[in-house]
Design a protein around this motif. Structure first.
Motif, PDB file in Angstrom:
ATOM      1  N   MET A 193      58.589  47.362  36.963  1.00 32.63           N
ATOM      2  CA  MET A 193      57.218  47.530  37.432  1.00 32.63           C
ATOM      3  C   MET A 193      57.170  48.766  38.332  1.00 32.63           C
ATOM      4  N   THR A 194      56.164  49.584  38.120  1.00 37.41           N
ATOM      5  CA  THR A 194      56.021  50.784  38.929  1.00 37.41           C
ATOM      6  C   THR A 194      55.442  50.434  40.300  1.00 37.41           C
ATOM      7  N   GLU A 195      55.639  51.318  41.247  1.00 35.02           N
ATOM      8  CA  GLU A 195      55.095  51.111  42.589  1.00 35.02           C
ATOM      9  C   GLU A 195      53.563  51.077  42.555  1.00 35.02           C
ATOM     10  N   ALA A 196      52.975  51.927  41.707  1.00 32.82           N
ATOM     11  CA  ALA A 196      51.509  51.943  41.588  1.00 32.82           C
ATOM     12  C   ALA A 196      50.984  50.602  41.067  1.00 32.82           C
ATOM     13  N   LEU A 197      51.674  50.025  40.096  1.00 32.30           N
ATOM     14  CA  LEU A 197      51.252  48.733  39.568  1.00 32.30           C
ATOM     15  C   LEU A 197      51.437  47.638  40.608  1.00 32.30           C
ATOM     16  N   LYS A 198      52.539  47.669  41.322  1.00 37.34           N
ATOM     17  CA  LYS A 198      52.782  46.680  42.381  1.00 37.34           C
ATOM     18  C   LYS A 198      51.685  46.758  43.435  1.00 37.34           C
ATOM     19  N   THR A 199      51.288  47.961  43.810  1.00 40.52           N
ATOM     20  CA  THR A 199      50.216  48.152  44.786  1.00 40.52           C
ATOM     21  C   THR A 199      48.909  47.555  44.271  1.00 40.52           C
ATOM     22  N   LEU A 200      48.610  47.796  42.987  1.00 42.11           N
ATOM     23  CA  LEU A 200      47.398  47.227  42.382  1.00 42.11           C
ATOM     24  C   LEU A 200      47.465  45.705  42.329  1.00 42.11           C
ATOM     25  N   GLU A 201      48.625  45.166  42.020  1.00 45.62           N
ATOM     26  CA  GLU A 201      48.765  43.710  41.995  1.00 45.62           C
ATOM     27  C   GLU A 201      48.520  43.119  43.377  1.00 45.62           C
ATOM     28  N   ASP A 202      49.067  43.763  44.393  1.00 45.45           N
ATOM     29  CA  ASP A 202      48.853  43.280  45.772  1.00 45.45           C
ATOM     30  C   ASP A 202      47.375  43.324  46.141  1.00 45.45           C
ATOM     31  N   LYS A 203      46.701  44.397  45.763  1.00 44.12           N
ATOM     32  CA  LYS A 203      45.275  44.529  46.055  1.00 44.12           C
ATOM     33  C   LYS A 203      44.465  43.498  45.266  1.00 44.12           C
ATOM     34  N   GLY A 204      44.803  43.316  44.008  1.00 40.97           N
ATOM     35  CA  GLY A 204      44.108  42.329  43.188  1.00 40.97           C
ATOM     36  C   GLY A 204      44.260  40.933  43.750  1.00 40.97           C
ATOM     37  N   GLU A 205      45.459  40.604  44.180  1.00 41.75           N
ATOM     38  CA  GLU A 205      45.696  39.289  44.774  1.00 41.75           C
ATOM     39  C   GLU A 205      44.865  39.118  46.045  1.00 41.75           C
ATOM     40  N   GLU A 206      44.835  40.153  46.856  1.00 39.32           N
ATOM     41  CA  GLU A 206      44.044  40.110  48.087  1.00 39.32           C
ATOM     42  C   GLU A 206      42.561  39.868  47.783  1.00 39.32           C
ATOM     43  N   VAL A 207      42.035  40.576  46.813  1.00 39.63           N
ATOM     44  CA  VAL A 207      40.613  40.470  46.466  1.00 39.63           C
ATOM     45  C   VAL A 207      40.290  39.117  45.841  1.00 39.63           C
ATOM     46  N   PHE A 208      41.048  38.707  44.838  1.00 37.57           N
ATOM     47  CA  PHE A 208      40.719  37.490  44.106  1.00 37.57           C
ATOM     48  C   PHE A 208      40.991  36.215  44.901  1.00 37.57           C
ATOM     49  N   LEU A 209      42.002  36.244  45.763  1.00 34.10           N
ATOM     50  CA  LEU A 209      42.314  35.024  46.505  1.00 34.10           C
ATOM     51  C   LEU A 209      41.329  34.747  47.635  1.00 34.10           C
ATOM     52  N   ARG A 210      40.389  35.639  47.847  1.00 36.05           N
ATOM     53  CA  ARG A 210      39.303  35.368  48.798  1.00 36.05           C
ATOM     54  C   ARG A 210      38.352  34.304  48.256  1.00 36.05           C
ATOM     55  N   ARG A 211      38.326  34.167  46.943  1.00 32.96           N
ATOM     56  CA  ARG A 211      37.441  33.184  46.308  1.00 32.96           C
ATOM     57  C   ARG A 211      38.180  31.851  46.200  1.00 32.96           C
ATOM     58  N   PRO A 212      37.608  30.798  46.749  1.00 30.76           N
ATOM     59  CA  PRO A 212      38.303  29.501  46.768  1.00 30.76           C
ATOM     60  C   PRO A 212      38.736  29.007  45.390  1.00 30.76           C
ATOM     61  N   GLU A 213      37.914  29.230  44.372  1.00 35.44           N
ATOM     62  CA  GLU A 213      38.285  28.732  43.046  1.00 35.44           C
ATOM     63  C   GLU A 213      39.514  29.449  42.489  1.00 35.44           C
ATOM     64  N   TRP A 214      39.636  30.761  42.748  1.00 38.68           N
ATOM     65  CA  TRP A 214      40.812  31.502  42.292  1.00 38.68           C
ATOM     66  C   TRP A 214      42.030  31.143  43.127  1.00 38.68           C
ATOM     67  N   LYS A 215      41.829  30.954  44.420  1.00 44.82           N
ATOM     68  CA  LYS A 215      42.944  30.577  45.294  1.00 44.82           C
ATOM     69  C   LYS A 215      43.534  29.251  44.852  1.00 44.82           C
ATOM     70  N   CYS A 216      42.681  28.272  44.568  1.00 45.15           N
ATOM     71  CA  CYS A 216      43.135  26.963  44.116  1.00 45.15           C
ATOM     72  C   CYS A 216      43.870  27.092  42.786  1.00 45.15           C
ATOM     73  N   CYS A 217      43.307  27.830  41.861  1.00 50.90           N
ATOM     74  CA  CYS A 217      43.923  28.034  40.547  1.00 50.90           C
ATOM     75  C   CYS A 217      45.296  28.694  40.699  1.00 50.90           C
ATOM     76  N   PHE A 218      45.363  29.723  41.521  1.00 51.45           N
ATOM     77  CA  PHE A 218      46.613  30.463  41.718  1.00 51.45           C
ATOM     78  C   PHE A 218      47.651  29.610  42.439  1.00 51.45           C
ATOM     79  N   ASP A 219      47.230  28.931  43.496  1.00 50.03           N
ATOM     80  CA  ASP A 219      48.171  28.122  44.274  1.00 50.03           C
ATOM     81  C   ASP A 219      48.809  27.025  43.431  1.00 50.03           C
ATOM     82  N   ASP A 220      48.060  26.472  42.493  1.00 47.62           N
ATOM     83  CA  ASP A 220      48.564  25.385  41.642  1.00 47.62           C
ATOM     84  C   ASP A 220      49.321  25.878  40.409  1.00 47.62           C
ATOM     85  N   ALA A 221      49.290  27.176  40.161  1.00 48.05           N
ATOM     86  CA  ALA A 221      49.876  27.732  38.938  1.00 48.05           C
ATOM     87  C   ALA A 221      51.405  27.730  38.984  1.00 48.05           C
TER      88      ALA A 221
END
Length: 115
Positions: free
Chosen positions: A1-29
């Motif tokens: 994985m490239t550093e640019a992709l890792k940075t995007l993944e971190d940002k995506g996780e930050e953005v999407f996990l603000r929503r309770p439904e995504w956080k619940c889905c992710f936490d249980d995955a």
């Protein structure tokens, strides 16, 4: 994985996990399903940032990461992702699973061309 992709993944996780439904889905995955969500969220963030929804996966080496995830997700991860996908997304993912699960080294879409 490239550093640019890792940075995007971190940002995506930050953005999407603000929503309770995504956080619940992710936490249980299961762990392998979490890899899928991180990559999809990264591509969403990149598409939003581009302003036109476009994202060059090849430039980020995200296509290789996508192929790795699709071929290495186990039954538990695939079942979880499919159970939590919306209808159209689930239909496409079911096709991908059929062709890619356990097929290490295969590239997304290989089944659409003659080998």
């Amino acid at each position: 994985m490239t550093e640019a992709l890792k940075t995007l993944e971190d940002k995506g996780e930050e953005v999407f996990l603000r929503r309770p439904e995504w956080k619940c889905c992710f936490d249980d995955a299961p762990p392998l399903a979490k890899d899928y969500y991180r990559l999809m969220w990264a591509m969403s963030v990149k598409g939003i940032a581009s302003g036109d929804g476009e994202c060059d996966m090849t430039a980020l080496n995200a296509d290789a990461e996508r192929d790795r995830i699709y071929t290495t997700m186990d039954d538990e991860a695939w079942t979880y992702v499919l159970r939590n996908a919306y209808h159209a997304e689930a239909l496409g993912l079911a096709i991908v699973r059929k062709h890619m699960q356990g097929q290490i080294g295969k590239r997304f879409g290989y089944w659409r061309t003659k080998e």
